[in-house]
Design a protein around this motif. Structure first.
Motif, mmCIF file in Angstrom:
data_model
loop_
_atom_site.group_PDB
_atom_site.id
_atom_site.type_symbol
_atom_site.label_atom_id
_atom_site.label_comp_id
_atom_site.label_asym_id
_atom_site.label_seq_id
_atom_site.Cartn_x
_atom_site.Cartn_y
_atom_site.Cartn_z
ATOM 1 N N SER A 310 0.839 -1.201 0.000
ATOM 2 C CA SER A 310 0.000 0.000 0.000
ATOM 3 C C SER A 310 0.874 1.252 0.000
ATOM 4 O O SER A 310 0.510 2.275 -0.561
ATOM 5 C CB SER A 310 -0.952 0.010 1.199
ATOM 6 N N GLY A 311 2.069 1.151 0.613
ATOM 7 C CA GLY A 311 3.014 2.274 0.572
ATOM 8 C C GLY A 311 3.560 2.490 -0.831
ATOM 9 O O GLY A 311 3.638 3.615 -1.321
ATOM 10 N N LEU A 312 3.904 1.389 -1.498
ATOM 11 C CA LEU A 312 4.450 1.499 -2.858
ATOM 12 C C LEU A 312 3.411 2.036 -3.841
ATOM 13 O O LEU A 312 3.751 2.717 -4.801
ATOM 14 C CB LEU A 312 4.961 0.128 -3.340
ATOM 15 N N ALA A 313 2.134 1.733 -3.583
ATOM 16 C CA ALA A 313 1.086 2.219 -4.481
ATOM 17 C C ALA A 313 0.941 3.737 -4.400
ATOM 18 O O ALA A 313 0.445 4.367 -5.328
ATOM 19 C CB ALA A 313 -0.246 1.546 -4.156
ATOM 20 N N THR A 314 1.369 4.342 -3.257
ATOM 21 C CA THR A 314 1.296 5.807 -3.162
ATOM 22 C C THR A 314 2.624 6.464 -3.554
ATOM 23 O O THR A 314 2.698 7.669 -3.709
ATOM 24 C CB THR A 314 0.914 6.259 -1.738
ATOM 25 N N ALA A 315 3.687 5.648 -3.751
ATOM 26 C CA ALA A 315 5.010 6.211 -4.050
ATOM 27 C C ALA A 315 5.129 6.919 -5.406
ATOM 28 O O ALA A 315 5.845 7.908 -5.505
ATOM 29 C CB ALA A 315 6.063 5.115 -3.936
ATOM 30 N N PRO A 316 4.428 6.455 -6.477
ATOM 31 C CA PRO A 316 4.617 7.105 -7.787
ATOM 32 C C PRO A 316 4.274 8.595 -7.791
ATOM 33 O O PRO A 316 4.607 9.304 -8.733
ATOM 34 C CB PRO A 316 3.654 6.337 -8.703
ATOM 35 N N LEU A 317 3.602 9.042 -6.739
ATOM 36 C CA LEU A 317 3.317 10.467 -6.556
ATOM 37 C C LEU A 317 4.577 11.301 -6.783
ATOM 38 O O LEU A 317 4.528 12.427 -7.243
ATOM 39 C CB LEU A 317 2.839 10.652 -5.107
ATOM 40 N N GLY A 318 5.732 10.722 -6.425
ATOM 41 C CA GLY A 318 6.969 11.497 -6.423
ATOM 42 C C GLY A 318 7.628 11.658 -7.776
ATOM 43 O O GLY A 318 8.450 12.557 -7.956
ATOM 44 N N PHE A 320 6.752 12.585 -11.018
ATOM 45 C CA PHE A 320 6.602 13.873 -11.699
ATOM 46 C C PHE A 320 6.906 15.034 -10.757
ATOM 47 O O PHE A 320 7.368 16.085 -11.190
ATOM 48 C CB PHE A 320 5.188 14.029 -12.268
ATOM 49 N N ALA A 321 6.621 14.851 -9.461
ATOM 50 C CA ALA A 321 6.854 15.934 -8.499
ATOM 51 C C ALA A 321 8.338 16.294 -8.444
ATOM 52 O O ALA A 321 8.706 17.470 -8.416
ATOM 53 C CB ALA A 321 6.339 15.532 -7.124
ATOM 54 N N GLY A 341 -0.897 28.217 -10.448
ATOM 55 C CA GLY A 341 -1.678 27.729 -9.309
ATOM 56 C C GLY A 341 -3.020 27.154 -9.746
ATOM 57 O O GLY A 341 -3.458 26.104 -9.251
ATOM 58 N N THR A 342 -3.663 27.826 -10.704
ATOM 59 C CA THR A 342 -4.958 27.344 -11.217
ATOM 60 C C THR A 342 -4.796 25.984 -11.889
ATOM 61 O O THR A 342 -5.583 25.068 -11.659
ATOM 62 C CB THR A 342 -5.547 28.368 -12.223
ATOM 63 N N PHE A 343 -3.734 25.853 -12.711
ATOM 64 C CA PHE A 343 -3.455 24.554 -13.344
ATOM 65 C C PHE A 343 -3.276 23.460 -12.295
ATOM 66 O O PHE A 343 -3.732 22.330 -12.464
ATOM 67 C CB PHE A 343 -2.197 24.634 -14.225
ATOM 68 N N ALA A 344 -2.581 23.799 -11.193
ATOM 69 C CA ALA A 344 -2.347 22.817 -10.133
ATOM 70 C C ALA A 344 -3.671 22.321 -9.551
ATOM 71 O O ALA A 344 -3.895 21.119 -9.401
ATOM 72 C CB ALA A 344 -1.480 23.428 -9.031
ATOM 73 N N PHE A 345 -4.580 23.261 -9.236
ATOM 74 C CA PHE A 345 -5.861 22.870 -8.626
ATOM 75 C C PHE A 345 -6.740 22.080 -9.596
ATOM 76 O O PHE A 345 -7.417 21.130 -9.198
ATOM 77 C CB PHE A 345 -6.610 24.103 -8.100
ATOM 78 N N VAL A 346 -6.711 22.465 -10.875
ATOM 79 C CA VAL A 346 -7.483 21.705 -11.873
ATOM 80 C C VAL A 346 -6.907 20.287 -11.975
ATOM 81 O O VAL A 346 -7.647 19.301 -12.033
ATOM 82 C CB VAL A 346 -7.461 22.421 -13.253
ATOM 83 N N GLY A 347 -5.567 20.192 -11.954
ATOM 84 C CA GLY A 347 -4.913 18.874 -12.002
ATOM 85 C C GLY A 347 -5.310 17.992 -10.827
ATOM 86 O O GLY A 347 -5.644 16.809 -10.996
ATOM 87 N N PHE A 348 -5.298 18.585 -9.615
ATOM 88 C CA PHE A 348 -5.731 17.838 -8.427
ATOM 89 C C PHE A 348 -7.178 17.359 -8.588
ATOM 90 O O PHE A 348 -7.508 16.220 -8.276
ATOM 91 C CB PHE A 348 -5.644 18.721 -7.173
ATOM 92 N N THR A 371 -2.345 8.232 -8.940
ATOM 93 C CA THR A 371 -1.281 8.632 -8.005
ATOM 94 C C THR A 371 -0.074 9.167 -8.775
ATOM 95 O O THR A 371 0.541 10.166 -8.390
ATOM 96 C CB THR A 371 -0.850 7.429 -7.142
ATOM 97 N N LEU A 372 0.257 8.498 -9.883
ATOM 98 C CA LEU A 372 1.363 8.944 -10.734
ATOM 99 C C LEU A 372 1.065 10.344 -11.278
ATOM 100 O O LEU A 372 1.904 11.255 -11.198
ATOM 101 C CB LEU A 372 1.549 7.948 -11.885
ATOM 102 N N LEU A 373 -0.153 10.517 -11.800
ATOM 103 C CA LEU A 373 -0.538 11.813 -12.388
ATOM 104 C C LEU A 373 -0.590 12.926 -11.343
ATOM 105 O O LEU A 373 -0.371 14.088 -11.654
ATOM 106 C CB LEU A 373 -1.910 11.694 -13.075
ATOM 107 N N GLN A 374 -0.868 12.552 -10.081
ATOM 108 C CA GLN A 374 -0.983 13.561 -9.020
ATOM 109 C C GLN A 374 0.343 14.295 -8.799
ATOM 110 O O GLN A 374 0.368 15.410 -8.291
ATOM 111 C CB GLN A 374 -1.430 12.887 -7.711
ATOM 112 N N GLY A 375 1.451 13.669 -9.211
ATOM 113 C CA GLY A 375 2.759 14.320 -9.102
ATOM 114 C C GLY A 375 2.849 15.609 -9.903
ATOM 115 O O GLY A 375 3.589 16.530 -9.542
ATOM 116 N N ILE A 376 2.077 15.704 -10.996
ATOM 117 C CA ILE A 376 2.146 16.909 -11.845
ATOM 118 C C ILE A 376 1.602 18.134 -11.097
ATOM 119 O O ILE A 376 2.318 19.124 -10.932
ATOM 120 C CB ILE A 376 1.433 16.682 -13.201
#
Length: 518
Positions: A310-318, A320-321, A341-348, A371-376
């Motif tokens: 479950s930890g590894l499944a959240t790791a791809p966040l990093g 793109f970040a 900032g607007t792009f960031a919130f739309v991405g989230f 999770t991977l895309l959330q890094g952007i």
């Protein structure tokens, strides 16, 4: 953080590299500790014989203690000096980590986590200040890009590392890990920086303000954490805590606005850039951190994942970040921070909307993709909002503004964790009731299902009912979680207008401003 008459020259060569590494390590350690326990909560709770809900306190008390100690940073710096404060905070943080590791019961673990959170408070703002004083002024944005990579990787490495350590050794080691790192960092920082100590002066401490701050933050946090167990406002304890929190907050605001040396400078909120930027970064971080805690908890409780997985499944966040942080440093000075900032919130919002379609038999790939895309949006998030918050602040107000916006972010992180858990629980109960309304022996579909359990699995009536209830509970928890993600997506869109009440912030000249980018 103090204004100096003789600023020491920037460091060079190997000294600069080693100094930056050790200051970064100290910052990394604190960020790591805000998330390393996330995946270990079910294990810690099991070992200490408490419920997972009580175990979540391990995360929230750290965030609450951390948020209370951040506003003290400016005052402590002027009393002790930057380097002494930084090194002593690291050493006390290491001591608290050791206490967490040996804790035999939940109350002792919580006490140690409160101490750990309080010591972590000054470390992030101080590590930025030390990093900026080490690098030449013209390279400030590079120094801050490096720092943002540290801060962004912490929450990502945390769950994966926490999961691996918990599964392979024991949960105590997620805290022991800090001991060698902290001692090494403290020794090196003292060696390199002790001749660069900032001047000190005795300032009065706003004791009343501090006590009021602790009172309302603690009451609110306990009220949110215990509400579910005590059935909310039907409980006298919850009602009393709510009244205490509200009264203490009102008195705190009045006191701080009239005090000569306030612990929190609330007049900063008169600036619309500070107001819009701080409220939006705090709410967004609350949503982000609250949902970050729920995902591994759901994967372990309902999908049968190990802590490591479950930890590894959240790791791809990093991924793109980390790639995005240095690019961000290049783009930001030449662009309007509000647009990024607007792009960031739309991405989230897009990521949370994708997650609102999760289902019970989901495979790991479908969990990892959002999770991977959330890094952007993570990469586009901190720096622009910090530029907005701090642009237009006079230099002497920058430490206070940085401290107050960090306080807002950490405080909402703790509140977000509590609220996300409460909402998920309530929606799960509601979906469970709706799903079981038609499950009575008079319903032919229900009878057919029970018959199938009996004939294909050879289960008796009791076992069939238990299996059916487990299936319904998994489905209800899934639907509840989808509701939380859907609400998170809407919240991210709703806070966009807050960025646009601000004046455009330019990052070019405000290197100190960016200093608190995290």
């Amino acid at each position: 953080m103090t204004t100096e008459h003789h600023t020491p020259p920037p460091l060079t060569g190997a000294t600069l590299a080693l100094g930056s590494l050790c200051v970064g390590l100290a910052g990394f350690m604190t960020v790591l500790d805000s998330s390393i326990a996330n995946v270990a909560i079910p294990t810690i709770s099991g070992n200490l014989g408490v419920s997972v809900d009580e175990g979540t306190w391990v995360i929230t008390v750290f965030a609450a203690a951390n948020s209370v100690s951040i506003p003290l940073t400016g005052w402590l710096t002027q009393r002790l000096g930057q380097v002494k404060l930084f090194v002593s905070s690291i050493l006390l943080f290491v001591f608290a980590s050791w206490l967490c590791g040996i804790a035999p019961s939940l109350p002792i673990l919580l006490f140690a986590r409160i101490l750990q959170g309080a010591m972590a408070g000054p470390l992030i703002p101080m590590s930025q200040a030390l990093l900026l004083s080490s690098w030449p002024k013209k390279k400030a944005s590079l120094a801050l890009s490096l720092f943002s990579m540290i801060v962004v990787t912490g929450p990502i490495v945390g769950p994966a590392l926490g999961g691996w350590v918990t599964d392979s050794y024991s949960w105590s080691w997620i805290f022991y890990i800090n001991i060698p790192v902290g001692i090494f960092a403290a020794a090196m920082i003292w060696t390199i920086y002790h001749k660069r100590e900032t001047p000190t002066k005795k300032l009065p401490i706003d004791t009343v303000g501090l006590l009021l701050l602790i009172t309302w933050v603690a009451s609110l946090q306990v009220m949110l954490d215990k509400g579910k167990d005590l059935d909310w406002f039907s409980s006298t304890t919850i009602v009393v805590l709510t009244i205490v929190a509200v009264v203490a907050l009102v008195v705190f605001i009045i006191w701080e606005l009239t005090e000569k040396h306030p612990i929190v400078d609330l007049t900063l909120f008169k600036e619309r850039n500070f107001l819009g930027g701080t409220v939006s970064i705090a709410v967004a971080y609350g949503v982000f951190f609250g949902t970050l805690v729920l995902l591994p908890q759901w994967m372990q409780e309902y999908l049968g994942y190990r802590a490591l997985d479950s930890g590894l499944a959240t790791a791809p966040l990093g991924i793109f970040a980390v790639i995005g942080a240095p690019i961000m440093g290049k783009i930001l000075p030449r662009s309007d921070a509000r647009i990024i900032g607007t792009f960031a919130f739309v991405g989230f919002a897009i990521v949370y909307f994708m997650r609102s379609f999760f289902f019970v038999d989901i495979d790991e790939g479908h969990i990892i993709l959002p999770t991977l895309l959330q890094g952007i949006p993570m990469a586009l998030f901190f720096a622009p909002l910090t530029v907005i918050i701090l642009s237009g602040q006079p230099p002497e107000k920058v430490p206070a503004a940085a401290g107050l916006s960090t306080f807002g972010r950490m405080f909402f992180g703790g509140i977000g964790t509590s609220l996300a858990g409460v909402v998920w629980n309530n929606r799960t109960i509601m979906h469970h009731e709706i799903l079981t309304q038609n499950s009575s022996p008079t319903n032919p579909l229900f009878r057919a299902q029970m018959g199938a359990y009996h004939s294909t699995l050879g289960l008796g009536q009791g076992a069939s009912y238990a299996l059916f209830d487990h299936t319904v509970q998994s489905q209800a928890a899934m639907m509840g979680l989808n509701d939380v993600f859907y609400a998170a997506a809407i919240l991210m869109i709703l806070i966009i207008p807050l960025i646009w009440i601000t004046k455009p912030g330019k990052a070019g000249g405000s290197s100190e401003a960016a200093a608190a980018a995290h």
